[in-house]
Write a protein that holds these residues in place. Structure first.
Motif, PDB file in Angstrom:
ATOM      1  N   UNK A   1      -2.729  22.449  -0.140  1.00 18.79           N
ATOM      2  CA  UNK A   1      -3.080  22.454   1.285  1.00 18.79           C
ATOM      3  C   UNK A   1      -3.372  21.041   1.771  1.00 18.79           C
ATOM      4  N   UNK A   2      -4.116  20.286   0.969  1.00 15.87           N
ATOM      5  CA  UNK A   2      -4.441  18.901   1.330  1.00 15.87           C
ATOM      6  C   UNK A   2      -3.169  18.063   1.414  1.00 15.87           C
ATOM      7  N   UNK A   3      -2.281  18.186   0.428  1.00 10.37           N
ATOM      8  CA  UNK A   3      -1.052  17.394   0.397  1.00 10.37           C
ATOM      9  C   UNK A   3      -0.158  17.718   1.586  1.00 10.37           C
ATOM     10  N   UNK A   4      -0.116  18.980   1.990  1.00 10.22           N
ATOM     11  CA  UNK A   4       0.688  19.364   3.146  1.00 10.22           C
ATOM     12  C   UNK A   4       0.115  18.785   4.437  1.00 10.22           C
ATOM     13  N   UNK A   5      -1.201  18.757   4.528  1.00  4.13           N
ATOM     14  CA  UNK A   5      -1.836  18.174   5.714  1.00  4.13           C
ATOM     15  C   UNK A   5      -1.595  16.673   5.802  1.00  4.13           C
ATOM     16  N   UNK A   6      -1.431  16.036   4.633  1.00  7.94           N
ATOM     17  CA  UNK A   6      -1.159  14.601   4.598  1.00  7.94           C
ATOM     18  C   UNK A   6       0.335  14.299   4.729  1.00  7.94           C
ATOM     19  N   UNK A   7       1.147  15.323   4.964  1.00 10.07           N
ATOM     20  CA  UNK A   7       2.609  15.179   5.059  1.00 10.07           C
ATOM     21  C   UNK A   7       3.216  14.615   3.783  1.00 10.07           C
ATOM     22  N   UNK A   8       2.600  14.938   2.647  1.00 11.03           N
ATOM     23  CA  UNK A   8       3.125  14.506   1.357  1.00 11.03           C
ATOM     24  C   UNK A   8       3.990  15.569   0.712  1.00 11.03           C
ATOM     25  N   UNK A   9       3.840  16.804   1.168  1.00 18.79           N
ATOM     26  CA  UNK A   9       4.482  17.934   0.523  1.00 18.79           C
ATOM     27  C   UNK A   9       4.935  18.917   1.596  1.00 18.79           C
ATOM     28  N   UNK A  10       6.234  19.220   1.598  1.00 21.11           N
ATOM     29  CA  UNK A  10       6.777  20.106   2.629  1.00 21.11           C
ATOM     30  C   UNK A  10       6.828  21.561   2.185  1.00 21.11           C
ATOM     31  N   UNK A  11       6.803  21.803   0.882  1.00 20.59           N
ATOM     32  CA  UNK A  11       6.894  23.163   0.365  1.00 20.59           C
ATOM     33  C   UNK A  11       5.558  23.602  -0.227  1.00 20.59           C
ATOM     34  N   UNK A  12       5.517  24.803  -0.760  1.00 17.89           N
ATOM     35  CA  UNK A  12       4.311  25.332  -1.400  1.00 17.89           C
ATOM     36  C   UNK A  12       4.638  25.696  -2.845  1.00 17.89           C
TER      37      UNK A  12
ATOM     38  N   UNK B   1       0.847  -1.197   0.000  1.00 15.81           N
ATOM     39  CA  UNK B   1       0.000   0.000   0.000  1.00 15.81           C
ATOM     40  C   UNK B   1       0.878   1.240   0.000  1.00 15.81           C
ATOM     41  N   UNK B   2       1.378   1.631  -1.184  1.00 14.31           N
ATOM     42  CA  UNK B   2       2.330   2.735  -1.253  1.00 14.31           C
ATOM     43  C   UNK B   2       1.745   4.080  -0.874  1.00 14.31           C
ATOM     44  N   UNK B   3       0.431   4.220  -0.914  1.00 10.38           N
ATOM     45  CA  UNK B   3      -0.165   5.494  -0.580  1.00 10.38           C
ATOM     46  C   UNK B   3      -0.016   6.493  -1.715  1.00 10.38           C
ATOM     47  N   UNK B   4      -0.533   7.707  -1.498  1.00  8.59           N
ATOM     48  CA  UNK B   4      -0.532   8.725  -2.562  1.00  8.59           C
ATOM     49  C   UNK B   4       0.820   9.422  -2.717  1.00  8.59           C
TER      50      UNK B   4
ATOM     51  N   UNK C   1      -6.516  10.574  -4.694  1.00  6.91           N
ATOM     52  CA  UNK C   1      -6.921  10.580  -3.291  1.00  6.91           C
ATOM     53  C   UNK C   1      -7.563  11.915  -2.916  1.00  6.91           C
ATOM     54  N   UNK C   2      -6.994  13.007  -3.405  1.00  5.82           N
ATOM     55  CA  UNK C   2      -7.538  14.330  -3.099  1.00  5.82           C
ATOM     56  C   UNK C   2      -8.949  14.482  -3.646  1.00  5.82           C
TER      57      UNK C   2
ATOM     58  N   UNK D   1       5.520  11.116 -11.221  1.00  5.15           N
ATOM     59  CA  UNK D   1       6.391  12.100 -10.566  1.00  5.15           C
ATOM     60  C   UNK D   1       6.074  12.129  -9.069  1.00  5.15           C
ATOM     61  N   UNK D   2       7.096  12.102  -8.192  1.00  3.09           N
ATOM     62  CA  UNK D   2       6.828  12.147  -6.746  1.00  3.09           C
ATOM     63  C   UNK D   2       6.155  13.452  -6.347  1.00  3.09           C
ATOM     64  N   UNK D   3       5.079  13.347  -5.611  1.00  6.67           N
ATOM     65  CA  UNK D   3       4.355  14.548  -5.217  1.00  6.67           C
ATOM     66  C   UNK D   3       5.222  15.418  -4.300  1.00  6.67           C
ATOM     67  N   UNK D   4       6.150  14.802  -3.559  1.00  7.14           N
ATOM     68  CA  UNK D   4       7.031  15.556  -2.663  1.00  7.14           C
ATOM     69  C   UNK D   4       8.009  16.439  -3.420  1.00  7.14           C
ATOM     70  N   UNK D   5       8.173  16.183  -4.718  1.00  3.82           N
ATOM     71  CA  UNK D   5       9.137  16.941  -5.513  1.00  3.82           C
ATOM     72  C   UNK D   5       8.469  17.955  -6.447  1.00  3.82           C
ATOM     73  N   UNK D   6       7.247  18.309  -6.152  1.00  2.46           N
ATOM     74  CA  UNK D   6       6.582  19.348  -6.933  1.00  2.46           C
ATOM     75  C   UNK D   6       7.264  20.686  -6.694  1.00  2.46           C
ATOM     76  N   UNK D   7       7.447  21.440  -7.775  1.00  2.00           N
ATOM     77  CA  UNK D   7       8.142  22.711  -7.717  1.00  2.00           C
ATOM     78  C   UNK D   7       7.276  23.820  -8.329  1.00  2.00           C
ATOM     79  N   UNK D   8       7.603  25.086  -8.036  1.00  2.00           N
ATOM     80  CA  UNK D   8       6.853  26.197  -8.644  1.00  2.00           C
ATOM     81  C   UNK D   8       6.821  26.133 -10.165  1.00  2.00           C
ATOM     82  N   UNK D   9       7.888  25.590 -10.772  1.00  2.00           N
ATOM     83  CA  UNK D   9       7.914  25.486 -12.235  1.00  2.00           C
ATOM     84  C   UNK D   9       6.813  24.573 -12.754  1.00  2.00           C
ATOM     85  N   UNK D  10       6.490  23.527 -12.009  1.00  2.00           N
ATOM     86  CA  UNK D  10       5.403  22.627 -12.417  1.00  2.00           C
ATOM     87  C   UNK D  10       4.063  23.363 -12.401  1.00  2.00           C
ATOM     88  N   UNK D  11       3.818  24.110 -11.324  1.00  2.00           N
ATOM     89  CA  UNK D  11       2.560  24.844 -11.215  1.00  2.00           C
ATOM     90  C   UNK D  11       2.476  25.936 -12.282  1.00  2.00           C
ATOM     91  N   UNK D  12       3.623  26.573 -12.567  1.00  2.00           N
ATOM     92  CA  UNK D  12       3.635  27.594 -13.621  1.00  2.00           C
ATOM     93  C   UNK D  12       3.279  26.969 -14.962  1.00  2.00           C
TER      94      UNK D  12
END
Length: 318
Positions: free
Chosen positions: A91-102, A13-16, A25-26, A54-65
């Motif tokens: 916000x959801x990903x940060x609450x799930x401890x999947x993402x440390x940055x914004x 069960x690797x999770x999201x 999941x979101x 792509x790992x959700x923990x490695x999302x960067x501003x460039x991806x969102x742009x």
């Protein structure tokens, strides 16, 4: 001692941990179907930009742009709507401890320019609604949106089973996730049977083509008509058709939006003397203060109300 070859619980069960699984999941966590549908389009773009694995923990501003680049030339309201989807996911990903940055930290909401004529004149609406050059599907949709003052997402999500033609009402899933009713008038009641043509189930408003039965674009079974095999009409397509059809009547030549039908309905009811609580019952806003953006009656109404309630005014003879 466990067998070295046996999989660990984490591998079962690797999770999201990937963008695709986190997005899934979101979206599953959202109660309101209309919100889920709106956010899904934005987040599908995110998955396409980053790649599903792509790992959700490695999302960067460039991806969102890269995601928001698709709406660089869109109206401010459209830009803000898609940005809200990304921010909510973050916000959801940060609450799930999947993402440390914004990753959204470099993006800002755009200022919307309000025009005083967002309400469409009733005579122009009637001209549009009764123009037989427009397909029946569109005229029924426009009539229902105006007569119910409902949100476009709610009406497009209707199934035939949700309709109660005898009471001229339909059951909708509201913005907050609750079940509510919207009501229509005679004009829509006369057109609906022609649109349905005896269909007893499936989406009320159908796309032009049969839905794919497999592959990435295949819709859920609930979004396919069991009689015709056609999928549900999408919001972007319905919006495009309305703007195109109304461009010739719009003084600005831009065409109107589906949301303006809701705005117009409430504005016209207010101008006809309906009270704020009555408008709230029609619009199903949770707070009366929300009606301020729809109801702007102007100086004449303010002057009339003041004069009618002036204690020093001469009493009328009985």
């Amino acid at each position: 001692m466990p067998d070295a070859a046996s999989p660990s619980p984490a591998s079962l069960s690797p999770g999201p941990s990937t963008v695709a699984s986190a997005v899934a999941h979101f979206l599953d966590s959202l109660r309101a179907a209309t919100t889920r549908t709106g956010y899904a389009r934005t987040l599908a773009r995110l998955t396409a930009v980053t790649g599903a694995h792509h790992p959700v923990a490695e999302l960067e501003p460039e991806h969102y742009a890269g995601v928001m680049a698709a709406w660089d030339t869109a109206a401010a309201g459209t830009w803000n709507r898609h940005l809200s989807a990304l921010v909510s996911f973050t916000t959801w990903a940060q609450r799930q401890d999947l993402l440390a940055t914004n990753p959204a930290r470099r993006l800002t909401r755009r200022a919307t320019v309000r025009r005083d004529d967002r309400a469409i004149p009733a005579d122009l609406l009637e001209k549009l609604f009764t123009d037989d050059r427009h397909p029946l599907r569109e005229r029924v949709l426009w009539r229902l949106l105006y007569e119910t003052a409902a949100r476009a997402e709610e009406i497009l999500a209707l199934n035939v089973e949700d309709l109660d033609p005898e009471l001229r009402r339909a059951r909708v899933r509201s913005k907050g996730g609750g079940i509510e009713h919207v009501h229509w008038a005679t004009a829509a009641a006369r057109l609906l049977p022609r649109l349905l043509q005896g269909r007893q189930a499936g989406p009320v408003f159908l796309a032009d083509r049969r839905a794919p039965t497999s592959g990435r674009r295949a819709p859920a079974a609930a979004d396919i008509c069991p009689v015709t095999g056609r999928g549900r009409l999408s919001y972007p397509r319905a919006e495009h058709l309305f703007k195109t059809a109304s461009a010739g009547l719009d003084p600005h030549g831009e065409g109107w939006t589906l949301h303006q039908l809701r705005h117009s309905a409430l504005t016209h009811l207010a101008a006809a003397g309906r009270t704020a609580p009555e408008l709230q019952a029609k619009s199903r806003h949770q707070h009366l203060s929300s009606l301020g953006r729809y109801v702007r009656l102007g100086d004449e109404t303010a002057a009339r109300i003041t004069a009618e309630h002036d204690p020093a005014a001469r009493r009328r003879p009985r």
